[in-house]
Scaffold this motif. Structure first.
Motif, PDB file in Angstrom:
ATOM      1  N   GLU A 161      42.663  67.551 -21.423  1.00 54.92           N
ATOM      2  CA  GLU A 161      42.100  67.932 -22.722  1.00 54.92           C
ATOM      3  C   GLU A 161      40.596  68.171 -22.605  1.00 54.92           C
ATOM      4  O   GLU A 161      40.069  69.154 -23.142  1.00 54.92           O
ATOM      5  N   VAL A 162      39.899  67.280 -21.892  1.00 58.45           N
ATOM      6  CA  VAL A 162      38.455  67.447 -21.710  1.00 58.45           C
ATOM      7  C   VAL A 162      38.165  68.622 -20.788  1.00 58.45           C
ATOM      8  O   VAL A 162      37.221  69.381 -21.015  1.00 58.45           O
ATOM      9  N   GLY A 181      34.380  59.842 -23.959  1.00 61.05           N
ATOM     10  CA  GLY A 181      35.483  60.425 -23.207  1.00 61.05           C
ATOM     11  C   GLY A 181      35.137  61.815 -22.710  1.00 61.05           C
ATOM     12  O   GLY A 181      35.755  62.327 -21.773  1.00 61.05           O
ATOM     13  N   VAL A 182      34.114  62.416 -23.324  1.00 63.43           N
ATOM     14  CA  VAL A 182      33.701  63.767 -22.907  1.00 63.43           C
ATOM     15  C   VAL A 182      32.515  63.698 -21.935  1.00 63.43           C
ATOM     16  O   VAL A 182      32.635  64.175 -20.798  1.00 63.43           O
ATOM     17  N   PRO A 183      31.357  63.139 -22.312  1.00 60.19           N
ATOM     18  CA  PRO A 183      30.242  63.095 -21.346  1.00 60.19           C
ATOM     19  C   PRO A 183      30.593  62.343 -20.066  1.00 60.19           C
ATOM     20  O   PRO A 183      30.142  62.721 -18.976  1.00 60.19           O
ATOM     21  N   GLU A 184      31.411  61.313 -20.199  1.00 62.37           N
ATOM     22  CA  GLU A 184      31.759  60.491 -19.036  1.00 62.37           C
ATOM     23  C   GLU A 184      32.541  61.269 -17.975  1.00 62.37           C
ATOM     24  O   GLU A 184      32.531  60.900 -16.799  1.00 62.37           O
ATOM     25  N   MET A 185      33.199  62.340 -18.392  1.00 60.64           N
ATOM     26  CA  MET A 185      34.012  63.131 -17.462  1.00 60.64           C
ATOM     27  C   MET A 185      33.210  64.229 -16.776  1.00 60.64           C
ATOM     28  O   MET A 185      33.739  64.936 -15.907  1.00 60.64           O
ATOM     29  N   ASP A 209      36.268  54.132 -16.099  1.00 62.79           N
ATOM     30  CA  ASP A 209      35.581  52.851 -16.316  1.00 62.79           C
ATOM     31  C   ASP A 209      34.420  53.023 -17.286  1.00 62.79           C
ATOM     32  O   ASP A 209      34.158  52.146 -18.118  1.00 62.79           O
ATOM     33  N   ALA A 210      33.720  54.154 -17.172  1.00 64.84           N
ATOM     34  CA  ALA A 210      32.594  54.415 -18.080  1.00 64.84           C
ATOM     35  C   ALA A 210      33.083  54.604 -19.518  1.00 64.84           C
ATOM     36  O   ALA A 210      32.436  54.153 -20.466  1.00 64.84           O
ATOM     37  N   ILE A 211      34.231  55.263 -19.664  1.00 63.59           N
ATOM     38  CA  ILE A 211      34.804  55.439 -21.002  1.00 63.59           C
ATOM     39  C   ILE A 211      35.135  54.079 -21.609  1.00 63.59           C
ATOM     40  O   ILE A 211      34.842  53.812 -22.784  1.00 63.59           O
ATOM     41  N   LYS A 212      35.745  53.210 -20.810  1.00 60.79           N
ATOM     42  CA  LYS A 212      36.084  51.867 -21.300  1.00 60.79           C
ATOM     43  C   LYS A 212      34.822  51.101 -21.678  1.00 60.79           C
ATOM     44  O   LYS A 212      34.761  50.456 -22.739  1.00 60.79           O
ATOM     45  N   ASP A 213      33.825  51.149 -20.802  1.00 59.92           N
ATOM     46  CA  ASP A 213      32.587  50.411 -21.043  1.00 59.92           C
ATOM     47  C   ASP A 213      31.891  50.912 -22.305  1.00 59.92           C
ATOM     48  O   ASP A 213      31.451  50.110 -23.139  1.00 59.92           O
TER      49      ASP A 213
END
Length: 310
Positions: A161-162, A181-185, A209-213
């Motif tokens: 999706e991203v 969920g977008v910048p982290e990818m 992991d960044a999305i979770k954090d």
């Protein structure tokens, strides 16, 4: 102090507050099946079209036929200001009330909700009587749950999706690309075809992991804001503890606990708010609700016309 007559003339609005992942959307829909109600989304990211997995929008099936306003209606590139949201929300509330339905405002953008209720420009407190319900979950339980939910979102297609909206020169401070969920990818999507499989897997793991954090950090900010509102005049918020429900999430016992610990107490709060003595009644939950409202201030602006609200 307002006169009794003025108070009696106010229309009623319910707010569902809470951090990401606490079940706000589910509660609002469940309540809307028990009362003649429609829902107004107050999540500043979910207002935009697209990225339904990333933004965790409720599906058509999950809506159960309940009308939702300000959900997936704005162009993904548009930037929604606090003032924009307040104007759109005021209009949606008026439309719902004109249909003799109860507006239920639900979402995690508490700064937007505070502006809607307290900004004197919109005169919200002069027109509407409001009940605030806070769906709360113990912090560590919530952190564990949102991490699990991110994994489920990845399994449901978050990466694709991203990838479909990825732009190397994208501005992650505006529009729907602000969504966690977008910048982290970004780094993963830039390099996925230029590195070996092992490195690619590591980049993806770092992104997840960044999305979770960042989601956990968001829940912390949301809770801080709710605690702040609790201490402000006129914000007598009723707290419902859904911790035990989340611990049993996905199990039959979880559904039973949701009914017992969340839905039934919330239903009683709304029943009393609508048909009882309003916010002056004794509060058996240890919290409260408050009288508030809006004067319907709008501007002739193409931004609002595109949503069909003018």
């Amino acid at each position: 102090m307002e006169s009794l007559k003025a108070m009696q003339q106010k229309k009623k609005v319910v707010f569902i507050l809470g951090a990401t992942g606490t079940g706000k959307s589910k509660l609002s829909i469940d309540l809307a099946t028990r009362f003649p109600a429609e829902i107004v989304n107050s999540d500043k990211i979910q207002v935009h079209k697209g990225l339904d997995i990333v933004t965790n929008k409720v599906t058509e099936v999950e809506k159960r036929g309940i009308p939702h306003h300000l959900l997936g209606v704005l162009d993904p590139e548009a930037d929604l200001t606090v003032s924009d949201f307040c104007l759109l929300a005021c209009r949606a509330i008026e439309v719902i009330l004109e249909n003799d339905q109860l507006p239920i405002i639900v979402g995690g953008s508490n700064r937007y909700i505070e502006a809607l209720v307290d900004n004197e420009t919109f005169g919200f407190r002069s027109k509407y009587e409001c009940c605030f319900i806070w769906l709360n979950v113990a912090t560590q339980v919530l952190y564990s749950y949102v991490a699990k939910r991110v994994d489920e979102m990845v399994s449901s297609g978050l990466v694709d999706e991203v990838r479909n909206v990825f732009q190397p020169d994208a501005d992650y401070t505006k529009g729907i690309r602000q969504a966690i969920g977008v910048p982290e990818m970004d780094q993963y999507l830039r390099l996925e075809y230029e590195v070996n499989e092992e490195t690619r897997k590591e980049l993806l793991k770092r992104a997840i992991d960044a999305i979770k954090d960042n989601t956990c950090k968001l829940t912390h900010r949301q809770l801080e804001k709710i605690h702040h509102l609790q201490n402000q005049p006129g914000w007598n918020i009723r707290r419902i503890d859904a911790t035990e429900v989340l611990l049993k999430e996905g199990k039959e016992a979880g559904d039973e606990l949701w009914e017992k610990l969340v839905l039934e107490p919330s239903t009683k709060i709304v029943e009393h708010f609508l048909y009882g003595d309003g916010c002056d009644a004794p509060d058996t939950t240890g919290t409260g609700c408050d009288a508030s409202g809006s004067n319907g201030v709008y501007a002739c602006n193409p931004f609002y016309a595109q949503l069909g609200v003018l």
